[in-house]
Design an enzyme around this catalytic site. Sequence first.
Site, PDB file in Angstrom:
ATOM      1  CE1 TYR A  47      33.426   7.886   1.667  1.00 35.18           C
ATOM      2  CE2 TYR A  47      33.421   8.369  -0.667  1.00 35.18           C
ATOM      3  CZ  TYR A  47      33.527   7.470   0.360  1.00 35.18           C
ATOM      4  OH  TYR A  47      33.748   6.152   0.070  1.00 35.18           O
ATOM      5  CD  GLU A 109      29.609   4.203   2.597  1.00 38.93           C
ATOM      6  OE1 GLU A 109      28.679   5.004   2.426  1.00 38.93           O
ATOM      7  OE2 GLU A 109      30.750   4.569   2.894  1.00 38.93           O
TER       8      GLU A 109
END
Length: 302
Positions: A47, A109
């Site tokens: 991110y 993830e």
Amino acid sequence: MSLSQQNNAYEKGGRIALPCVTESSCLESVKIAIDTGYRHIDGAFVYYNEHEVGQAIREKIAEGRIKREDIFYCGKLWNTCHPPELVRPTLEKTLKILQLDYVDLYIIELPMAFKPGEAIYPKDENGKFIYHETDLCATWEAMEACKDAGLAKSIGVSNFNRRQLEMILNKPGLKYKPVSNQVECHPYFTQPKLLEFCRQHDIVIVGYSPLGTSRDESWVNVSSPPLLKDPVLNAIGKKYNKTAAQVALRFSIQRGVVVIPKSFNPQRIRENFQIFDFSLTEKEMKEIEALNKNVRYVELLM
Ligand code: A2P
């Protein structure tokens, strides 16, 4: 209104969090969220804003508003870092960026790996992703070592299906099972089978895109209608003087799914937290469950 925190594992039942995605207003948003009462912050190296999240947390600690142990920070191991020898250095890099000593939760993830290296999305000359053969069980053992080293209080996974979860759960010599599995989950994609499987194995489902995410066609399947326009959610909201977003979040936490609504808007950050002063009846829960379309907004075509 406060959320209880538990550093070792997710508690059962609903929790609310603020996922942080790429944007410069991240620092401000996280500070507003902490002031509002959010304690679970969902972040990731990819991110590209973990420095802002870490700064927000540290500033709020310095102000005396919170203690480190009040915060539940989730970080994520990216696809290019699955080889076991890369797992700990990757987490250490995240901790350095955050300027924190540990994360509360570290998760894989995605279950598939990309070629290790500088490129976050490695592609060949034809624009195709370059995948990498790895053994998820070996990656998991490296995750376990991070927990043993105190760098992550708990470890979990994301976007794992039942088969992938079983691979970890059935691994010979398993030391720690995943405490959570973060997957897309909301009234249009309720994941009943995975939820039941995870319940049986004491794995908490953390639902991303709990509001049906944005309508960004570059990564969102917009053929599925916008969740927050749904007439049932809006009608139920009217009854409680709540918005469709609040009803969607309440629905998830009432079925034991942790929600991580994303917003950079101060008013909506606060709105998304005002979901603990009403509850949905069994009939309303069934009505909302019946909205399930079994269609993902986030198709993860990679
Ligand atoms: P914004 O950041 O401008 O508030 P999800 O959490 O399902 O991924 O959804 C995120 C999207 O929903 C973002 O586009 C966010 O925009 C928007 N959003 C967040 N909270 C609300 C809300 N209470 N009402 C309407 N839209 C919202």
